[in-house]
Design an enzyme around this catalytic site. Structure first.
Site, PDB file in Angstrom:
ATOM      1  N   HIS A 170      82.820 -53.719 -26.276  1.00 29.81           N
ATOM      2  CA  HIS A 170      81.984 -53.992 -25.107  1.00 29.81           C
ATOM      3  C   HIS A 170      81.910 -55.493 -24.830  1.00 29.81           C
ATOM      4  O   HIS A 170      81.273 -55.929 -23.872  1.00 29.81           O
ATOM      5  CB  HIS A 170      80.579 -53.415 -25.348  1.00 29.81           C
ATOM      6  CG  HIS A 170      79.659 -53.475 -24.179  1.00 29.81           C
ATOM      7  ND1 HIS A 170      78.595 -54.367 -24.107  1.00 29.81           N
ATOM      8  CD2 HIS A 170      79.622 -52.760 -23.026  1.00 29.81           C
ATOM      9  CE1 HIS A 170      77.948 -54.188 -22.975  1.00 29.81           C
ATOM     10  NE2 HIS A 170      78.541 -53.222 -22.289  1.00 29.81           N
ATOM     11  N   ASP A 197      74.984 -60.545 -12.335  1.00 29.79           N
ATOM     12  CA  ASP A 197      75.490 -60.705 -13.699  1.00 29.79           C
ATOM     13  C   ASP A 197      75.795 -62.174 -13.936  1.00 29.79           C
ATOM     14  O   ASP A 197      75.691 -63.005 -13.008  1.00 29.79           O
ATOM     15  CB  ASP A 197      76.744 -59.848 -13.893  1.00 29.79           C
ATOM     16  CG  ASP A 197      76.897 -59.332 -15.310  1.00 29.79           C
ATOM     17  OD1 ASP A 197      76.350 -59.955 -16.237  1.00 29.79           O
ATOM     18  OD2 ASP A 197      77.580 -58.297 -15.482  1.00 29.79           O
ATOM     19  N   HIS A 236      73.139 -56.607 -14.669  1.00 30.37           N
ATOM     20  CA  HIS A 236      73.923 -56.336 -15.878  1.00 30.37           C
ATOM     21  C   HIS A 236      73.908 -57.532 -16.823  1.00 30.37           C
ATOM     22  O   HIS A 236      74.699 -57.608 -17.760  1.00 30.37           O
ATOM     23  CB  HIS A 236      75.369 -55.987 -15.470  1.00 30.37           C
ATOM     24  CG  HIS A 236      76.181 -55.382 -16.560  1.00 30.37           C
ATOM     25  ND1 HIS A 236      77.292 -56.002 -17.085  1.00 30.37           N
ATOM     26  CD2 HIS A 236      76.062 -54.197 -17.218  1.00 30.37           C
ATOM     27  CE1 HIS A 236      77.828 -55.236 -18.018  1.00 30.37           C
ATOM     28  NE2 HIS A 236      77.104 -54.127 -18.126  1.00 30.37           N
ATOM     29  N   ASP A 270      80.200 -56.104 -29.701  1.00 32.40           N
ATOM     30  CA  ASP A 270      79.706 -57.098 -28.752  1.00 32.40           C
ATOM     31  C   ASP A 270      79.785 -58.486 -29.349  1.00 32.40           C
ATOM     32  O   ASP A 270      79.894 -58.652 -30.574  1.00 32.40           O
ATOM     33  CB  ASP A 270      78.250 -56.795 -28.384  1.00 32.40           C
ATOM     34  CG  ASP A 270      78.118 -55.710 -27.329  1.00 32.40           C
ATOM     35  OD1 ASP A 270      78.653 -55.909 -26.235  1.00 32.40           O
ATOM     36  OD2 ASP A 270      77.484 -54.675 -27.607  1.00 32.40           O
TER      37      ASP A 270
END
Length: 655
Positions: A216, A248, A512, A537
């Site tokens: 991700h 974002d 996001h 991540d």
């Protein structure tokens, strides 16, 4: 402020945050980064064996503003609605910066992102593709074309795959990129892969387990010298070719911290190369690797990056589930957690809650530790700009065997403890129920109810928790203008018309970002969500008040300016009225005229109360009111009351 005063201030902060056993120890060398030091210490304790692979601290870095700003927010059209593509300076800056950085490459380009399920037997109704598409594809390939005109480049691109069988052949992406690059395409050695390390819903899962996990992270690393990182996925139909662009952000970094990202990506490619699928197109875990030459390149080793500035940065990632079960060198003991059932999803077949209850999971996902410790350092303020802080509790499809818990209770308990001590907390999330799935919630109350439970657990009662939330919390869903929905119309990359002027299908605001700020001093920006997830991540912790001030000015301040209209909690509205003036005028030996001017933070009217009397009812905020009273009121106290919140300020009537 003098140098002596600055040193004294830093020493005071460091002392106040240190464990009790350490206080009083002479500060022979006061650190300029007490927050970062504490986060690093916590990460080292939990995950010592993952240093230089999954987390690393480096010095000599700078936030790269060569594109006009190191903060690469998108769309950056605050106050504008509609927001046509031509009116999105942030989106243009981000795309141009991607091209510019890749165009500087002399040896390596390393990209990670999240792919979309695109095709099983037939095309899926997905707005995005497995690989970077549209404007993002164009930006990447334009940079490669420039670099390949001068150098031989190794290009790696790794995409997380939520549904591995629904990814498409990467050879087609490579072929199209080569065609665009032209005659120098032979100078680029392509390595493109999709991967899923663990998947829910399939019996006899060959790798990982029942907890869904895939890459991700969103990283663009060039020569181990520069990195662009943050929350932006490479989906043109969500960010570019749409009248409702996702809010974002990314950031640009130059220096040794970029090499930290290379080390993390190498760890992901180690697994990817070792777990390649062969022929089984229905496999739900493993990887598919496509390349233009050579074997699977699990390791890139660009030269060490030169010093580019004076900032320390702490890169911290996570391995999710399926890559490594635990850090064998860790002696960490997972503290007891009160009432873990608060996070239990209501689906009866939920598997073990690894985020809150699995000690080994914590040791290979140090980002969990880092974010919790970051919150624990707060003494004044905590700001979350997130998609959500509440778990999704939903099936991916099929006989799913695991779901996300409703919250990271250890993180929320740290937030609750700080709120009880008076630390102000602001949370801005994506619109619940967002039509493009940029939300895990149905309504705002789902998260605030969970937070209330965790505050009450420490404060002693629901009533006490309500008081804490009223006095310290700001909580709203995103708005980027004074309108409740996006307006405008556009045709996406696949020819579909997106009509936000259709009142029957309102276009809600999607956010996001993965940003956390503490005490106006330290921030985290990366791909890690604050709601529970089990993914791979990566992101950076940076302690620099000037950088935080820039974040606030360019993003957080306008975000709150518009979002607060939709706030379900706002402690500023519950502040008592500000008395702007109060004076008396003697009308006779026995009577005085009292004039009061006050500003309410709720924006509602105010009134004046004293004894059993009420005067000045329904006086507008910021206006004056007058009343006559017996002269004996002089020297006595009166209450100026906000008629909406019933909070009051007490003042003495002057002579």
């Amino acid at each position: 402020m003098s140098a002596v005063a600055v040193t004294a201030f830093i020493a005071a902060v460091s002392s106040s945050m240190a464990p009790a056993a350490e206080r009083g120890v002479a500060a022979a060398a006061v650190s300029p980064t007490p927050y970062l030091d504490r986060i690093e210490k916590a990460v080292r304790h939990v995950s010592p064996g993952l240093e230089h692979q999954v987390w690393e601290r480096t010095g000599g870095n700078r936030l790269d503003d060569s594109a006009g700003d190191w903060l690469l927010q998108t769309p950056q059209c605050w106050g504008h609605d509609p927001c046509p593509r031509s009116d999105r300076p942030g989106t243009k800056r981000l795309l141009d910066k991607i091209t510019a950085n890749i165009g500087e490459a002399s040896k390596t380009v390393d990209i990670t992102s999240l792919g979309c399920p695109e095709k099983l037997i037939a095309q899926l109704p997905s707005p995005c593709g497995t690989y970077p598409d549209g404007a993002f594809r164009d930006a990447i390939v334009a940079g490669l074309k420039k670099a390949a005109g001068k150098h031989k480049i190794i290009f790696r691109m790794l995409l997380g795959a939520p549904v591995l069988p629904a990814t498409v052949n990467g050879d087609d992406w490579i072929k199209a990129a080569k065609k665009t690059i032209g005659s120098s395409a032979g100078n680029v050695e392509f390595h493109v892969a999709t991967m899923t390390t663990s998947y829910a819903g399939t019996p006899l899962v060959p790798k990982g387990g029942y907890t869904p996990s895939w890459n991700h992270s969103k990283l663009i690393v060039v020569d181990g010298r520069t990195v662009i990182t943050g929350g932006v996925n490479t989906y043109t139909n969500n960010y570019v070719q749409t009248p409702k662009p996702v809010t974002d952000m990314m950031m640009a970094i130059r220096g040794p911290a970029a090499m930290s990202a290379t080390g993390y990506i190498n760890r992901l490619w180690d697994w990817t190369c070792a777990n390649r699928n062969k022929l089984n197109w229905l496999a739900t875990t493993g990887s598919w690797v496509y390349q233009s030459g050579g074997g699977c390149v699990s390791r890139l080793r660009p030269p060490a990056a030169a010093k580019a500035g004076d900032l320390d940065m702490l890169e911290v990632g996570g391995l999710g589930v399926g890559i490594q079960a635990k850090d064998p060198s860790s002696t960490y003991q997972l503290p007891a957690l009160k009432r873990p059932e608060d996070a239990k999803c209501d689906l009866s077949y939920a598997d073990k809650d690894v985020v809150n209850l699995d000690r080994d999971y914590q040791t290979v996902n140090p980002e969990e530790t880092a974010l919790r410790e970051m919150v624990a350092t707060a003494t004044r303020s905590i700001v979350f700009s997130q998609q959500d802080l509440y778990g999704w509790c939903a099936a991916i499809g099929g006989p799913i065997k695991a779901v996300q818990p409703l919250g990271d209770l250890r993180l929320l308990d740290n937030v609750a403890a700080k709120m009880i001590k008076g630390v102000k907390v602001r949370i801005v999330i994506s619109t619940p129920g967002n039509e493009d799935s940029y939300s895990t919630m149905k309504n705002m109350g789902q998260f605030s109810n969970l937070l209330r439970k965790r505050i009450a657990l420490q404060a002693g009662s629901d009533r006490a928790a309500d008081t804490v939330m009223r006095d310290t919390l700001q909580y709203a869903s995103l708005r980027s203008s004074d309108k409740p929905y996006w307006k405008g119309k556009a045709t996406d990359d696949r020819g579909k018309v997106i009509d936000c002027d259709d009142a029957k299908k309102p276009c809600t605001y999607a956010q996001h970002t993965k940003l956390v700020v503490v005490d106006d001093r330290v921030f985290y920006l990366g791909s890690k969500n604050a709601y529970p997830a089990f993914l791979q991540d990566d992101g950076y912790f940076i302690e620099n008040p000037a950088a935080v001030a820039h974040l606030e000015k360019e993003f957080l301040d306008p975000q709150w300016k518009y979002s607060k209209a939709d706030a379900t909690y706002d402690w500023e509205r519950f502040l008592p009225p500000t008395v702007q003036s109060i004076h008396t005028e003697r009308k006779s030996s026995k009577k005085v005229k009292v004039t009061v001017q006050a500003l309410t933070h709720s924006g509602d009217d105010f009134m004046v109360a004293y004894g059993d009397k009420v005067e000045c009812r329904h006086t507008k905020s910021g206006h004056q009111c007058s009343f006559e009273e017996d002269a004996s009121i002089v020297g006595k106290k009166i209450d100026i009351v906000d008629e909406k919140t019933l909070r009051w300020t007490q003042r003495e009537v002057p002579r």
